[in-house]
Scaffold this motif. Structure first.
Motif, mmCIF file in Angstrom:
data_model
loop_
_atom_site.group_PDB
_atom_site.id
_atom_site.type_symbol
_atom_site.label_atom_id
_atom_site.label_comp_id
_atom_site.label_asym_id
_atom_site.label_seq_id
_atom_site.Cartn_x
_atom_site.Cartn_y
_atom_site.Cartn_z
ATOM 1 N N VAL A 1 0.972 -1.289 0.002
ATOM 2 C CA VAL A 1 0.544 0.045 -0.047
ATOM 3 C C VAL A 1 0.989 1.172 -0.235
ATOM 4 O O VAL A 1 1.730 1.225 0.620
ATOM 5 C CB VAL A 1 -0.927 0.247 0.883
ATOM 6 C CG1 VAL A 1 -2.101 -1.317 0.541
ATOM 7 C CG2 VAL A 1 -0.190 -0.060 2.927
ATOM 8 N N GLU B 1 -5.952 -1.145 4.470
ATOM 9 C CA GLU B 1 -6.773 0.177 4.904
ATOM 10 C C GLU B 1 -5.872 0.414 6.222
ATOM 11 O O GLU B 1 -4.952 1.023 6.877
ATOM 12 C CB GLU B 1 -8.392 0.598 5.264
ATOM 13 C CG GLU B 1 -8.873 1.158 4.095
ATOM 14 C CD GLU B 1 -8.708 -0.398 3.036
ATOM 15 O OE1 GLU B 1 -10.251 -0.022 2.027
ATOM 16 O OE2 GLU B 1 -8.918 -1.200 3.887
ATOM 17 N N PRO C 1 -6.780 7.298 5.365
ATOM 18 C CA PRO C 1 -7.069 6.175 4.452
ATOM 19 C C PRO C 1 -8.425 7.188 4.436
ATOM 20 O O PRO C 1 -9.333 7.022 4.220
ATOM 21 C CB PRO C 1 -7.359 4.607 4.267
ATOM 22 C CG PRO C 1 -7.089 4.622 5.180
ATOM 23 C CD PRO C 1 -6.765 5.364 6.350
ATOM 24 N N GLU D 1 -9.891 7.457 -0.050
ATOM 25 C CA GLU D 1 -9.877 6.909 -0.972
ATOM 26 C C GLU D 1 -9.044 6.255 -1.659
ATOM 27 O O GLU D 1 -8.130 6.990 -2.378
ATOM 28 C CB GLU D 1 -10.837 8.316 -2.019
ATOM 29 C CG GLU D 1 -11.086 7.769 -3.087
ATOM 30 C CD GLU D 1 -11.529 9.215 -4.054
ATOM 31 O OE1 GLU D 1 -12.381 8.448 -4.989
ATOM 32 O OE2 GLU D 1 -11.671 9.608 -3.663
ATOM 33 N N ARG D 2 -8.845 5.227 -2.340
ATOM 34 C CA ARG D 2 -8.490 4.300 -3.226
ATOM 35 C C ARG D 2 -8.015 4.499 -4.651
ATOM 36 O O ARG D 2 -9.252 5.601 -5.449
ATOM 37 C CB ARG D 2 -8.533 2.722 -3.487
ATOM 38 C CG ARG D 2 -7.731 1.879 -4.053
ATOM 39 C CD ARG D 2 -8.329 0.571 -4.053
ATOM 40 N NE ARG D 2 -6.386 0.598 -5.257
ATOM 41 C CZ ARG D 2 -7.363 -1.165 -5.474
ATOM 42 N NH1 ARG D 2 -7.996 -1.703 -4.997
ATOM 43 N NH2 ARG D 2 -6.875 -1.648 -6.610
ATOM 44 N N ARG E 1 -0.981 -0.912 -4.694
ATOM 45 C CA ARG E 1 -2.043 0.287 -4.773
ATOM 46 C C ARG E 1 -2.113 1.147 -3.866
ATOM 47 O O ARG E 1 -1.148 1.409 -2.707
ATOM 48 C CB ARG E 1 -3.236 -0.413 -3.957
ATOM 49 C CG ARG E 1 -3.526 -2.179 -4.973
ATOM 50 C CD ARG E 1 -4.899 -3.486 -4.090
ATOM 51 N NE ARG E 1 -5.199 -4.146 -4.834
ATOM 52 C CZ ARG E 1 -5.062 -5.180 -4.751
ATOM 53 N NH1 ARG E 1 -5.971 -4.700 -4.297
ATOM 54 N NH2 ARG E 1 -5.648 -6.762 -5.825
ATOM 55 N N TRP F 1 -4.157 4.419 -2.022
ATOM 56 C CA TRP F 1 -5.255 5.167 -1.542
ATOM 57 C C TRP F 1 -4.552 6.992 -1.386
ATOM 58 O O TRP F 1 -3.211 7.279 -0.600
ATOM 59 C CB TRP F 1 -5.554 5.349 0.359
ATOM 60 C CG TRP F 1 -6.213 3.743 -0.036
ATOM 61 C CD1 TRP F 1 -7.697 4.185 0.535
ATOM 62 C CD2 TRP F 1 -5.992 2.354 -0.454
ATOM 63 N NE1 TRP F 1 -7.694 2.407 0.058
ATOM 64 C CE2 TRP F 1 -7.189 1.667 -0.200
ATOM 65 C CE3 TRP F 1 -4.858 1.680 -0.538
ATOM 66 C CZ2 TRP F 1 -7.426 0.073 -0.362
ATOM 67 C CZ3 TRP F 1 -4.514 0.124 -1.324
ATOM 68 C CH2 TRP F 1 -5.823 -0.658 -1.357
ATOM 69 N N THR F 2 -5.472 8.041 -1.270
ATOM 70 C CA THR F 2 -5.286 9.115 -1.004
ATOM 71 C C THR F 2 -5.314 9.217 1.322
ATOM 72 O O THR F 2 -6.026 8.283 1.418
ATOM 73 C CB THR F 2 -6.298 10.027 -1.290
ATOM 74 O OG1 THR F 2 -7.698 9.786 -1.214
ATOM 75 C CG2 THR F 2 -5.892 10.631 -2.437
#
Length: 133
Positions: A7, A46, A63, A65-66, A80, A82-83
């Motif tokens: 992540v 997350e 986290p 949004e992805r 992956r 995330w914001t």
């Protein structure tokens, strides 16, 4: 063998993006990335993001949004992103990094990003510019 998820966190604050310069491993040292790390067995993406930001930067974050898509890193690893929003703490390079920089949208490309982070950074930049418009 099943792929393992890494992540990454696009931490933004005040219209700026947080970039972290790798100090290890040697082949990545000196390049910049979105902070984060591997998801451990039994952990959600997350939760891994929150844990990694705590370990690497000493901050509490959430986290948001992805970012659509995923990017191969090396054998069996996929990124992956995330914001993420900072909840508390000032980011410090505690683990795997030797420098952090907050980048305004017009400074995003002043650092040499790791190749696999570039598509996610481009999407984050697009979102930052949309938010300002």
């Amino acid at each position: 063998m099943t792929e393992r998820i890494v992540v990454g966190a696009a931490v933004t604050s005040g219209g700026r993006l947080l970039a972290a310069r790798r100090s290890a491993p040697a082949e990545l040292a000196g390049r910049w990335e979105l902070p984060g790390g591997k998801v451990e067995p039994g952990e959600t993406c997350e939760h891994a993001l929150v844990r990694e930001l705590r370990e690497e930067l000493g901050v509490e974050a959430e986290p948001v949004e992805r970012i659509p898509g995923e990017w191969p890193l090396k054998a069996e690893l996929v990124l992956r992103v995330w914001t993420a929003r900072l909840l508390s703490g000032d980011p410090m390079p505690l683990e795997d990094h030797d420098e952090l920089r907050w980048l305004d949208p017009d400074e995003i490309w002043d650092v040499e990003w790791l190749d696999q982070d570039v598509p996610a950074v481009m999407e984050v930049l697009r979102r930052m510019e949309e938010a300002e418009a």
